[in-house]
Design a protein around this motif. Structure first.
Motif, PDB file in Angstrom:
ATOM      1  N   GLU A  43      -9.894  -8.142 -11.792  1.00  0.00           N
ATOM      2  CA  GLU A  43      -9.181  -9.249 -11.063  1.00  0.00           C
ATOM      3  C   GLU A  43      -8.960 -10.522 -11.904  1.00  0.00           C
ATOM      4  OE1 GLU A  43     -12.220  -9.742  -8.105  1.00  0.00           O
ATOM      5  OE2 GLU A  43     -11.827  -8.350  -7.052  1.00  0.00           O
ATOM      6  N   THR A  44      -9.524 -10.812 -12.935  1.00  0.00           N
ATOM      7  CA  THR A  44      -9.375 -11.889 -13.825  1.00  0.00           C
ATOM      8  C   THR A  44      -8.286 -11.808 -14.828  1.00  0.00           C
ATOM      9  OG1 THR A  44     -11.809 -12.572 -13.699  1.00  0.00           O
ATOM     10  CG2 THR A  44     -10.423 -13.571 -15.668  1.00  0.00           C
ATOM     11  N   TYR A  45      -8.410 -10.525 -15.659  1.00  0.00           N
ATOM     12  CA  TYR A  45      -7.383 -10.507 -16.544  1.00  0.00           C
ATOM     13  C   TYR A  45      -6.068  -9.704 -16.413  1.00  0.00           C
ATOM     14  CZ  TYR A  45     -10.800 -12.630 -19.182  1.00  0.00           C
ATOM     15  OH  TYR A  45     -11.966 -13.704 -19.954  1.00  0.00           O
TER      16      TYR A  45
ATOM     17  N   ILE B 264     -10.477  -0.678  -7.090  1.00  0.00           N
ATOM     18  CA  ILE B 264      -9.220  -1.607  -7.621  1.00  0.00           C
ATOM     19  C   ILE B 264      -8.107  -0.755  -7.403  1.00  0.00           C
ATOM     20  CG2 ILE B 264     -10.979  -2.372  -9.496  1.00  0.00           C
ATOM     21  CD1 ILE B 264      -9.647  -0.502 -11.373  1.00  0.00           C
ATOM     22  N   ASP B 265      -6.967  -1.663  -7.676  1.00  0.00           N
ATOM     23  CA  ASP B 265      -5.467  -1.068  -7.624  1.00  0.00           C
ATOM     24  C   ASP B 265      -5.021  -0.663  -9.041  1.00  0.00           C
ATOM     25  OD1 ASP B 265      -2.732  -0.683  -7.140  1.00  0.00           O
ATOM     26  OD2 ASP B 265      -2.447  -2.445  -6.631  1.00  0.00           O
ATOM     27  N   THR B 266      -5.178   0.609  -9.185  1.00  0.00           N
ATOM     28  CA  THR B 266      -4.778   1.217 -10.602  1.00  0.00           C
ATOM     29  C   THR B 266      -3.297   1.523 -10.442  1.00  0.00           C
ATOM     30  OG1 THR B 266      -5.036   3.543  -9.739  1.00  0.00           O
ATOM     31  CG2 THR B 266      -6.988   2.274 -10.658  1.00  0.00           C
ATOM     32  N   THR B 267      -2.313   0.865  -9.649  1.00  0.00           N
ATOM     33  CA  THR B 267      -1.061   1.093  -9.849  1.00  0.00           C
ATOM     34  C   THR B 267      -0.541   0.833 -11.295  1.00  0.00           C
ATOM     35  OG1 THR B 267      -0.618   0.547  -7.517  1.00  0.00           O
ATOM     36  CG2 THR B 267       1.303   0.704  -8.727  1.00  0.00           C
ATOM     37  N   ASN B 268      -0.853  -0.395 -11.679  1.00  0.00           N
ATOM     38  CA  ASN B 268      -0.317  -0.810 -13.071  1.00  0.00           C
ATOM     39  C   ASN B 268      -1.471  -0.692 -14.225  1.00  0.00           C
ATOM     40  OD1 ASN B 268       2.328  -1.660 -12.119  1.00  0.00           O
ATOM     41  ND2 ASN B 268       1.463  -3.341 -11.096  1.00  0.00           N
ATOM     42  N   ILE B 269      -2.318   0.023 -14.273  1.00  0.00           N
ATOM     43  CA  ILE B 269      -3.288   0.216 -15.083  1.00  0.00           C
ATOM     44  C   ILE B 269      -3.639   1.469 -15.474  1.00  0.00           C
ATOM     45  CG2 ILE B 269      -5.940  -0.258 -15.317  1.00  0.00           C
ATOM     46  CD1 ILE B 269      -6.076  -2.205 -13.309  1.00  0.00           C
TER      47      ILE B 269
END
Length: 236
Positions: free
Chosen positions: A48-50, A73-78
Motif C-alpha cells: 500500500e505504501t510503495y 491485495i490488488d495484483t493487477t499491476n504487480i
C-alpha cells in the motif's frame, strides 16, 4: 526499459531476505528494492505504501500462507515471484497467475532469467510510451505520462502541468488522477494538494519545511506525514 523496477521482499527468514537482496544487487541492477517484510501484515503495508511492481514472496510463513497476501491485495499491476523451498504449490501458483516460482536456494541464473522474462512481458504490454486518458467536460485529453510534470488540486478540480508549459484543468479530484497514474512509479503523492513526477525534480529540501524544486523552478511542499516515504523514493 530505462527506469528501475521497484520490488519488495517478503520472507520470515532474515537470511533469505539478505541473500536475495545480495543476488539482486549483483545480477539484477535494474531492480530497486523499496521495502522488506517478514509477515503478511507487513507485506500489505509495504504494498500500500510503495505500490511495487514486483513482490518476491515466500509461501510458508508462521503467520500465514503467501497465497493469503494475493487474496488481500490488488495484483493487477504487480508481478508476483514466489521464492520457496516447497515445490508442491506450483500448480496453485500457476492458477493464481504468478509470474514465476523460484526454488530455494535461489540460483542466480534462474533469477536473471526470471527478471528478463518479466521485463519482456512489460515491454510487450507497453510497446510505446504509455498514455493516459483524462476527460474534461466534453473533451478527452490523451496525454503521455512522461509529459506530466505535476498535478495540483484545487477543490474538486485538478491542474495538470505538462512539460510543454501547458496547463490542463479537469473536473476531477487529485485522488482520481492519482489512481490513474499510481501504477507508474515516477508519480508520488507528496502532499494533500500535490502529485509530482519525480523525473522532473531537481532538488530536495530536508529541513524543517521539507520541499521539492521542480525543473520549472516551482517549489512544492512535502507534508510531514509523507516525508519519510518521499525521501525514500527521491534521491537528490
Amino acid at each position: 526499459m530505462n527506469k528501475k523496477l521497484t520490488a519488495i521482499l517478503v520472507d520470515d527468514e532474515p537470511l533469505a531476505i539478505e541473500t536475495l537482496g545480495v543476488l539482486l544487487d549483483m545480477y539484477c541492477p535494474e531492480i530497486e528494492i523499496v521495502g522488506k517484510g517478514n509477515s503478511i501484515d507487513q507485506a500489505i503495508i509495504l504494498v500500500e505504501t510503495y505500490k511495487p511492481q514486483i513482490v518476491f514472496l515466500d509461501i510458508e510463513m508462521p503467520n500465514g500462507n503467501g497465497f493469503m497476501l494475493l487474496n488481500r491485495i490488488d495484483t493487477t499491476n504487480i508481478k508476483i515471484i514466489f521464492t520457496t523451498a516447497y515445490s508442491q504449490y506450483t500448480i496453485q501458483a500457476i492458477r493464481k497467475g504468478v509470474h514465476d516460482y523460484l526454488m530455494k536456494p535461489i540460483d542466480s541464473d534462474e533469477l536473471v532469467s526470471s527478471i528478463d522474462r518479466l521485463k519482456k512481458s512489460l515491454l510487450e504490454k507497453n510497446p510505446h510510451e504509455e498514455k493516459v486518458l483524462i476527460q474534461c467536460m466534453d473533451k478527452v485529453h490523451r496525454i503521455k505520462l512522461n509529459q506530466i510534470q505535476r498535478c495540483e488540486s484545487e477543490s474538486n478540480y485538478t491542474h495538470l502541468f505538462l512539460n510543454s508549459d501547458k496547463k490542463i484543468t479537469v473536473s476531477m479530484t487529485l485522488k482520481s488522477i492519482e489512481q490513474k497514474l499510481i501504477h507508474d512509479t515516477s508519480f508520488i503523492r507528496v502532499h494533500q494538494s500535490h502529485l509530482i513526477n519525480k523525473d522532473y525534480v531537481v532538488s530536495l529540501s530536508r529541513g524543517a519545511k521539507p520541499g521539492l524544486t521542480m525543473k520549472s523552478g516551482e517549489e512544492i511542499p512535502i507534508s510531514y506525514r509523507k516525508k519519510t516515504q518521499v525521501f525514500s523514493k527521491i534521491n537528490c
